[in-house]
Design a protein around this motif. Structure first.
Motif, PDB file in Angstrom:
ATOM      1  N   LEU A  81      11.443  12.016   1.167  1.00 37.30           N
ATOM      2  CA  LEU A  81      10.171  11.894   1.860  1.00 37.30           C
ATOM      3  C   LEU A  81      10.288  11.864   3.380  1.00 37.30           C
ATOM      4  O   LEU A  81       9.375  11.395   4.061  1.00 37.30           O
ATOM      5  CB  LEU A  81       9.434  10.641   1.358  1.00 37.30           C
ATOM      6  CG  LEU A  81       9.090  10.639  -0.132  1.00 37.30           C
ATOM      7  CD1 LEU A  81       8.369   9.341  -0.513  1.00 37.30           C
ATOM      8  CD2 LEU A  81       8.249  11.854  -0.519  1.00 37.30           C
ATOM      9  N   THR A  83       8.558  17.159   4.032  1.00 38.23           N
ATOM     10  CA  THR A  83       7.259  16.952   3.394  1.00 38.23           C
ATOM     11  C   THR A  83       6.080  17.497   4.198  1.00 38.23           C
ATOM     12  O   THR A  83       4.955  17.530   3.705  1.00 38.23           O
ATOM     13  CB  THR A  83       7.002  15.449   3.148  1.00 38.23           C
ATOM     14  OG1 THR A  83       6.958  14.770   4.419  1.00 38.23           O
ATOM     15  CG2 THR A  83       8.089  14.834   2.293  1.00 38.23           C
ATOM     16  N   TRP A 141       9.359   7.658  -4.463  1.00 40.12           N
ATOM     17  CA  TRP A 141       7.935   7.446  -4.213  1.00 40.12           C
ATOM     18  C   TRP A 141       7.627   5.968  -4.006  1.00 40.12           C
ATOM     19  O   TRP A 141       6.841   5.603  -3.127  1.00 40.12           O
ATOM     20  CB  TRP A 141       7.111   8.019  -5.365  1.00 40.12           C
ATOM     21  CG  TRP A 141       5.648   8.068  -5.061  1.00 40.12           C
ATOM     22  CD1 TRP A 141       4.670   7.216  -5.491  1.00 40.12           C
ATOM     23  CD2 TRP A 141       4.996   9.034  -4.229  1.00 40.12           C
ATOM     24  NE1 TRP A 141       3.447   7.580  -4.984  1.00 40.12           N
ATOM     25  CE2 TRP A 141       3.620   8.709  -4.211  1.00 40.12           C
ATOM     26  CE3 TRP A 141       5.441  10.143  -3.510  1.00 40.12           C
ATOM     27  CZ2 TRP A 141       2.685   9.437  -3.485  1.00 40.12           C
ATOM     28  CZ3 TRP A 141       4.500  10.887  -2.795  1.00 40.12           C
ATOM     29  CH2 TRP A 141       3.148  10.530  -2.787  1.00 40.12           C
ATOM     30  N   GLY A 192       8.612   5.013  -0.577  1.00 41.15           N
ATOM     31  CA  GLY A 192       7.676   5.516   0.401  1.00 41.15           C
ATOM     32  C   GLY A 192       6.383   4.727   0.467  1.00 41.15           C
ATOM     33  O   GLY A 192       5.706   4.727   1.502  1.00 41.15           O
ATOM     34  N   ARG A 193       6.033   4.062  -0.615  1.00 45.33           N
ATOM     35  CA  ARG A 193       4.799   3.283  -0.670  1.00 45.33           C
ATOM     36  C   ARG A 193       5.022   1.807  -0.331  1.00 45.33           C
ATOM     37  O   ARG A 193       4.070   1.029  -0.278  1.00 45.33           O
ATOM     38  CB  ARG A 193       4.194   3.397  -2.070  1.00 45.33           C
ATOM     39  CG  ARG A 193       3.842   4.807  -2.492  1.00 45.33           C
ATOM     40  CD  ARG A 193       2.487   5.228  -2.004  1.00 45.33           C
ATOM     41  NE  ARG A 193       1.444   4.433  -2.661  1.00 45.33           N
ATOM     42  CZ  ARG A 193       0.146   4.550  -2.402  1.00 45.33           C
ATOM     43  NH1 ARG A 193      -0.267   5.397  -1.498  1.00 45.33           N
ATOM     44  NH2 ARG A 193      -0.736   3.825  -3.051  1.00 45.33           N
ATOM     45  N   ASP A 202       6.052  -0.931   2.397  1.00 50.79           N
ATOM     46  CA  ASP A 202       6.048  -0.987   3.860  1.00 50.79           C
ATOM     47  C   ASP A 202       7.443  -1.204   4.429  1.00 50.79           C
ATOM     48  O   ASP A 202       7.842  -0.544   5.400  1.00 50.79           O
ATOM     49  CB  ASP A 202       5.114  -2.095   4.346  1.00 50.79           C
ATOM     50  CG  ASP A 202       3.645  -1.764   4.128  1.00 50.79           C
ATOM     51  OD1 ASP A 202       3.332  -0.574   3.943  1.00 50.79           O
ATOM     52  OD2 ASP A 202       2.826  -2.704   4.137  1.00 50.79           O
ATOM     53  N   SER A 238       9.801   1.931   3.513  1.00 47.74           N
ATOM     54  CA  SER A 238       9.402   3.151   4.210  1.00 47.74           C
ATOM     55  C   SER A 238       9.783   3.079   5.687  1.00 47.74           C
ATOM     56  O   SER A 238      10.175   4.084   6.284  1.00 47.74           O
ATOM     57  CB  SER A 238       7.903   3.398   4.049  1.00 47.74           C
ATOM     58  OG  SER A 238       7.141   2.364   4.633  1.00 47.74           O
ATOM     59  N   LEU A 288      10.188   6.939   6.213  1.00 49.34           N
ATOM     60  CA  LEU A 288       9.403   7.720   5.251  1.00 49.34           C
ATOM     61  C   LEU A 288       7.928   7.626   5.641  1.00 49.34           C
ATOM     62  O   LEU A 288       7.170   6.820   5.089  1.00 49.34           O
ATOM     63  CB  LEU A 288       9.620   7.179   3.831  1.00 49.34           C
ATOM     64  CG  LEU A 288      11.088   6.964   3.400  1.00 49.34           C
ATOM     65  CD1 LEU A 288      11.146   6.334   2.004  1.00 49.34           C
ATOM     66  CD2 LEU A 288      11.861   8.263   3.435  1.00 49.34           C
ATOM     67  N   ARG A 329       4.140   7.990   5.737  1.00 47.34           N
ATOM     68  CA  ARG A 329       3.127   8.376   4.751  1.00 47.34           C
ATOM     69  C   ARG A 329       2.191   9.460   5.272  1.00 47.34           C
ATOM     70  O   ARG A 329       1.580  10.176   4.476  1.00 47.34           O
ATOM     71  CB  ARG A 329       2.310   7.147   4.340  1.00 47.34           C
ATOM     72  CG  ARG A 329       3.125   6.127   3.568  1.00 47.34           C
ATOM     73  CD  ARG A 329       2.269   4.946   3.170  1.00 47.34           C
ATOM     74  NE  ARG A 329       3.100   3.832   2.783  1.00 47.34           N
ATOM     75  CZ  ARG A 329       2.628   2.602   2.538  1.00 47.34           C
ATOM     76  NH1 ARG A 329       1.321   2.375   2.642  1.00 47.34           N
ATOM     77  NH2 ARG A 329       3.445   1.624   2.194  1.00 47.34           N
ATOM     78  N   ARG A 330       2.072   9.569   6.573  1.00 47.77           N
ATOM     79  CA  ARG A 330       1.184  10.579   7.155  1.00 47.77           C
ATOM     80  C   ARG A 330       1.426  11.966   6.562  1.00 47.77           C
ATOM     81  O   ARG A 330       0.508  12.765   6.421  1.00 47.77           O
ATOM     82  CB  ARG A 330       1.399  10.611   8.671  1.00 47.77           C
ATOM     83  CG  ARG A 330       0.864  11.850   9.353  1.00 47.77           C
ATOM     84  CD  ARG A 330       1.280  11.951  10.811  1.00 47.77           C
ATOM     85  NE  ARG A 330       0.948  13.260  11.351  1.00 47.77           N
ATOM     86  CZ  ARG A 330       1.258  13.671  12.581  1.00 47.77           C
ATOM     87  NH1 ARG A 330       1.889  12.864  13.398  1.00 47.77           N
ATOM     88  NH2 ARG A 330       0.923  14.879  12.982  1.00 47.77           N
ATOM     89  N   PHE A 386       3.135  12.757   3.462  1.00 50.47           N
ATOM     90  CA  PHE A 386       3.273  12.982   2.021  1.00 50.47           C
ATOM     91  C   PHE A 386       2.210  12.326   1.164  1.00 50.47           C
ATOM     92  O   PHE A 386       1.989  12.746   0.027  1.00 50.47           O
ATOM     93  CB  PHE A 386       4.660  12.551   1.529  1.00 50.47           C
ATOM     94  CG  PHE A 386       4.951  11.070   1.639  1.00 50.47           C
ATOM     95  CD1 PHE A 386       4.500  10.177   0.679  1.00 50.47           C
ATOM     96  CD2 PHE A 386       5.713  10.582   2.698  1.00 50.47           C
ATOM     97  CE1 PHE A 386       4.780   8.825   0.772  1.00 50.47           C
ATOM     98  CE2 PHE A 386       5.993   9.226   2.803  1.00 50.47           C
ATOM     99  CZ  PHE A 386       5.524   8.347   1.846  1.00 50.47           C
ATOM    100  N   ASP A 387       1.545  11.316   1.663  1.00 51.38           N
ATOM    101  CA  ASP A 387       0.583  10.572   0.834  1.00 51.38           C
ATOM    102  C   ASP A 387      -0.813  11.124   1.084  1.00 51.38           C
ATOM    103  O   ASP A 387      -1.655  10.506   1.740  1.00 51.38           O
ATOM    104  CB  ASP A 387       0.664   9.083   1.171  1.00 51.38           C
ATOM    105  CG  ASP A 387       0.018   8.213   0.098  1.00 51.38           C
ATOM    106  OD1 ASP A 387      -0.462   8.776  -0.914  1.00 51.38           O
ATOM    107  OD2 ASP A 387      -0.013   6.986   0.279  1.00 51.38           O
TER     108      ASP A 387
END
Length: 250
Positions: free
Chosen positions: A99, A104, A122, A125-126, A128, A131, A136, A138-139, A141-142
C-alpha cells in the motif's frame, strides 16, 4: 494471455534508500498489465496523476524527506492502458503488492476494479499506528473499491496462470505475482527486492525487516525454473527508454 510492463514515473532518492551503491538514483516506478481471457488485471498501479505537478502537497512532503517523484501526463495509468487498447473502466482486478503511494496511486483511474490485497496489509493500512510506521497513506488506496482480502497464496483466475505469492517484510502484507504464459515464466517481485544488486548482496535498506525479506526472496527464488525471469521492484537495468515494454522474454 498477454503480459505488459509499464512505467508510471520515476522515484528519486539516495542510493542507500534503494539498496544501491550510487549516491543518488532515479529509478522506474513500474506496474504490470495481465490481459487474461477472464479479464484484465493490473499488478500495482503506479503514481497518482496529481503527482504530475511539482507543487502537489504529497510531493512537497516527499522533498522534506530527501525524496521526490517525477511523472509526465503520458506516463499515467490511463495513458498506458489506452496505448494497449484497454479501457481503464474495464480493469477487473487491481492486485496491490503493498500500500505504498507509488504502488496504489493509479487506483483513482480504475473505478470498477476489485482490489486484491493480503488481509494483513489492508489491516495495517487501516490501523493509524501501523499505517504511519510503514508509510501507508490512505489518500491513495482507501477509495471505496470492491475489496478481496486474501491470506497467503491465491490463484487469481483459477487456472494456474496468475498466482499471488505472499512475500512479507517490506511491509506487513507485501505480495508478489507469478505469471505463466506462452510468452514465458515471470515472477513480478515488486518491493520484496528493489533490484538485481540487492538480490545479489542481500543488503536491504535498514528500515525494513531484513530477515523476513531474505526469507521471502529465498521462497520466490525457489520457485524459479531455468526460464523464469524475475522482475524486481525498481531496477533501472531491467527497463529501456520506452514507457511501455512487453516483458515477454525481452
Amino acid at each position: 494471455m498477454r503480459l505488459f510492463g509499464c512505467v508510471c514515473g520515476q522515484f528519486h532518492s539516495s542510493g542507500a534508500g534503494m539498496g544501491m551503491s550510487a549516491d543518488r538514483v532515479a529509478v522506474p516506478i513500474p506496474f504490470y498489465v495481465v490481459d487474461h481471457p477472464e479479464g484484465v488485471a493490473v499488478f500495482d498501479c503506479g503514481l497518482h496523476r496529481d503527482l504530475v505537478h511539482a507543487d502537489d502537497p504529497y510531493r512537497r512532503r516527499l522533498r522534506t524527506q530527501d525524496m521526490d517523484v517525477s511523472l509526465s501526463p503520458e506516463e499515467t495509468v490511463t495513458r498506458a492502458l489506452e496505448r494497449l487498447d484497454i479501457d481503464p473502466a474495464a480493469v477487473r482486478f487491481a492486485v496491490l503488492s503493498h500500500l505504498h503511494f507509488d504502488h496504489t496511486g493509479g487506483l483513482s483511474e480504475l473505478p470498477n476494479a476489485t482490489i486484491v490485497v493480503q488481509a494483513r496489509e489492508w489491516q495495517a493500512g487501516r490501523d493509524d499506528d501501523l499505517s504511519a510506521r510503514y508509510f501507508l497513506p490512505r489518500r491513495f488506496f482507501d477509495l471505496g473499491h470492491s475489496l478481496l482480502q486474501i491470506d497467503g497464496e491465491h490463484d487469481l483466475f483459477g487456472d494456474g496462470a496468475v498466482t499471488i505469492l505472499p512475500s512479507f517484510g517490506h511491509t506487513p502484507g507485501h505480495q508478489s505475482m507469478h505469471v505463466r504464459s506462452d510468452d514465458g515464466d515471470h515472477i513480478l517481485v515488486a518491493d520484496a527486492c528493489y533490484n538485481c544488486e540487492t538480490a545479489r548482496t542481500r543488503r536491504f535498506p535498514a528500515h525494513f525487516d531484513s530477515p523476513a525479506m531474505n526469507k521471502s526472496l529465498d521462497a520466490l527464488t525457489a520457485r524459479c525454473g531455468p526460464e523464469t525471469l524475475m522482475i524486481y521492484g525498481h531496477d533501472p537495468d531491467q527497463w529501456g527508454d520506452q514507457p511501455i515494454l512487453s516483458s515477454s522474454r525481452s
